[in-house]
Design an enzyme around this catalytic site. Structure first.
Site, mmCIF file in Angstrom:
data_model
loop_
_atom_site.group_PDB
_atom_site.id
_atom_site.type_symbol
_atom_site.label_atom_id
_atom_site.label_comp_id
_atom_site.label_asym_id
_atom_site.label_seq_id
_atom_site.Cartn_x
_atom_site.Cartn_y
_atom_site.Cartn_z
ATOM 1 N N LYS A 1 2.793 12.836 10.909
ATOM 2 C CA LYS A 1 3.767 11.761 10.679
ATOM 3 C C LYS A 1 5.183 12.317 10.514
ATOM 4 O O LYS A 1 6.156 11.715 10.987
ATOM 5 C CB LYS A 1 3.363 10.944 9.446
ATOM 6 C CG LYS A 1 2.209 9.991 9.688
ATOM 7 C CD LYS A 1 2.615 8.851 10.603
ATOM 8 C CE LYS A 1 1.550 7.774 10.695
ATOM 9 N NZ LYS A 1 1.970 6.644 11.541
ATOM 10 N N HIS B 1 -8.307 2.812 1.958
ATOM 11 C CA HIS B 1 -7.371 3.160 0.897
ATOM 12 C C HIS B 1 -7.820 2.565 -0.432
ATOM 13 O O HIS B 1 -8.735 1.742 -0.488
ATOM 14 C CB HIS B 1 -5.967 2.701 1.270
ATOM 15 C CG HIS B 1 -5.344 3.526 2.350
ATOM 16 N ND1 HIS B 1 -5.174 3.070 3.643
ATOM 17 C CD2 HIS B 1 -4.870 4.797 2.345
ATOM 18 C CE1 HIS B 1 -4.611 4.020 4.379
ATOM 19 N NE2 HIS B 1 -4.423 5.081 3.614
ATOM 20 N N TYR C 1 -2.588 14.597 8.553
ATOM 21 C CA TYR C 1 -1.911 13.305 8.757
ATOM 22 C C TYR C 1 -0.439 13.406 8.395
ATOM 23 O O TYR C 1 0.438 12.915 9.120
ATOM 24 C CB TYR C 1 -2.604 12.245 7.903
ATOM 25 C CG TYR C 1 -1.984 10.866 7.970
ATOM 26 C CD1 TYR C 1 -2.282 10.008 9.030
ATOM 27 C CD2 TYR C 1 -1.126 10.416 6.971
ATOM 28 C CE1 TYR C 1 -1.725 8.743 9.091
ATOM 29 C CE2 TYR C 1 -0.564 9.161 7.031
ATOM 30 C CZ TYR C 1 -0.870 8.318 8.090
ATOM 31 O OH TYR C 1 -0.313 7.056 8.148
ATOM 32 N N GLY D 1 -3.967 -4.257 13.321
ATOM 33 C CA GLY D 1 -4.222 -3.633 12.020
ATOM 34 C C GLY D 1 -3.543 -4.393 10.889
ATOM 35 O O GLY D 1 -3.008 -5.497 11.070
ATOM 36 N N GLY E 1 0.311 -4.843 11.558
ATOM 37 C CA GLY E 1 0.477 -5.614 12.780
ATOM 38 C C GLY E 1 0.121 -7.080 12.586
ATOM 39 O O GLY E 1 0.844 -7.985 13.028
ATOM 40 N N ASP F 1 -8.791 12.841 -7.882
ATOM 41 C CA ASP F 1 -7.722 11.867 -8.102
ATOM 42 C C ASP F 1 -6.715 11.849 -6.951
ATOM 43 O O ASP F 1 -5.995 10.877 -6.766
ATOM 44 C CB ASP F 1 -6.953 12.198 -9.399
ATOM 45 C CG ASP F 1 -7.525 11.488 -10.616
ATOM 46 O OD1 ASP F 1 -8.192 10.453 -10.437
ATOM 47 O OD2 ASP F 1 -7.295 11.967 -11.737
ATOM 48 N N PRO G 1 6.841 3.174 4.292
ATOM 49 C CA PRO G 1 6.346 2.271 3.244
ATOM 50 C C PRO G 1 5.541 3.029 2.198
ATOM 51 O O PRO G 1 4.973 4.088 2.488
ATOM 52 C CB PRO G 1 5.452 1.290 4.008
ATOM 53 C CG PRO G 1 5.089 1.976 5.270
ATOM 54 C CD PRO G 1 6.056 3.091 5.516
ATOM 55 N N VAL H 1 0.454 0.258 1.277
ATOM 56 C CA VAL H 1 0.416 -1.102 1.806
ATOM 57 C C VAL H 1 -0.969 -1.702 1.582
ATOM 58 O O VAL H 1 -1.985 -1.029 1.726
ATOM 59 C CB VAL H 1 0.728 -1.113 3.317
ATOM 60 C CG1 VAL H 1 0.971 -2.543 3.798
ATOM 61 C CG2 VAL H 1 1.901 -0.217 3.650
#
Length: 323
Positions: free
Chosen positions: A149, A188, A145, A19, A22, A279, A172, A175
């Site tokens: 996490k 994203h 999600y 990914g 990675g 948004d 993070p 990203v």
């Protein structure tokens, strides 16, 4: 798979190894950051279904890692999260529990898992820091999600308190970089923008950005994050998570991000913001004060330079890029 030459004492298994993050770690290791006593093994969903306890256990038995970088997850952008909160919860809970428990059972010395700033409470004060993760519900758009996490942090503390395991996590901010998922519907925001600009340029049409463009985000270049991940694996000894992010002053609006992509790809068409689209969370400003206490001199790649490099990679690799 990337292997460093010479004597080996660490065998580092990277889940989600093909990914965005990675691939970045793989590149940074290959470009000279690897050490002779480290062997890096990058695996993907083709190697094992990590939602299966049996397949996860078999993966650990095959590779016998001493260290794990846990990146594998079901991920997606705002609109996919809104549609599939239950799926995000269930798949990620299974993946995380299987990886952490297999790491414990196989005597792994250290696990570094990857969280996200979306785990923080929706109603909070800014900047957010590592002490605030569990202070309230996350934003409703991606609660599945986010809670999944968060549970990694809960499990890390549990494994440490009951078994003395050195399991930790990094958080993070947004990203982006080469090998991202550039799918316009489910990716994203930044890779989606890059793909949209690419297509608009090809067709000579206007660029329509979903939302008002006002929400603000801190973006971190995947290659910078990779270097920080390697530092955490080697040097960071806390169980408590650490935010890996550019500073608060480097936060940009979605409009500014879109303008950076437009500039990088030399797009000359009209830029339109569709305010009928959601948004999401207005901002998630994170403090990198803890990181700076450890690494005061770390140099982040300037945002526009990182955007330019990512756009160039996408244009060059358009046929094979995830989209």
């Amino acid at each position: 798979m990337t292997e460093a030459a010479g004597p080996r004492s660490k065998r580092i298994l990277v889940t989600g190894g093909t990914g965005l993050v990675g691939r970045a770690i793989q590149k940074v290791v290959a470009d000279g950051e690897g050490r002779p006593d480290e062997e890096w093994v990058f695996v993907s969903s083709r190697d094992a279904d990590l939602t299966s306890a049996a397949e996860t256990k078999a993966l650990f038995e095959k590779h016998k890692p001493t260290h794990v970088v846990h990146l594998a997850a079901m991920v997606g952008g705002l609109f996919k999260n809104i549609r599939c909160n239950l799926d995000f919860w269930r798949r990620n809970i299974h993946i995380n529990d299987n990886v952490l428990h297999s790491a414990y059972e196989h005597g792994v010395q250290k696990v570094v898992s990857c969280l996200s700033t979306c785990i923080f409470p929706d109603k909070t004060t800014y900047p957010i820091d590592e002490t605030m993760i569990h202070n309230g519900p996350p934003h409703s758009s991606n609660f599945g999600y986010s809670y999944a996490k968060r549970m990694i942090d809960v499990q890390n503390r549990g494994y440490f308190e009951q078994h003395g395991c050195r399991f930790t996590a990094v958080i993070p901010t947004n990203v982006f970089g080469p090998h991202d998922n550039f799918n316009i519907e489910d990716g994203h925001v930044l890779p989606g923008l890059i793909h949209k600009v690419y297509l608009a340029k090809q067709t000579g049409s206007a660029l329509t950005v979903w939302g008002t463009g006002k929400p603000r985000r801190q973006f971190i270049y995947s290659l910078d994050l990779a270097r920080l991940f390697i530092w955490v694996l080697r040097e960071y000894e806390e169980v408590e998570p650490i935010i890996l992010s550019v500073g608060e002053d480097d936060e940009v609006s979605i409009r500014e991000a879109a303008e950076a992509v437009v500039e990088a790809m030399d797009f000359r068409g009209e830029l339109i913001f569709d305010a009928t689209k959601a948004d999401g969370q207005f901002k998630k400003t994170a403090s990198n004060a803890k990181l700076r206490r450890y690494l005061p001199g770390f140099q982040f790649t300037p945002f526009r330079q990182a955007v330019k490099e990512t756009c160039t990679w996408f244009s060059t690799n358009y046929a094979s890029a995830r989209k």
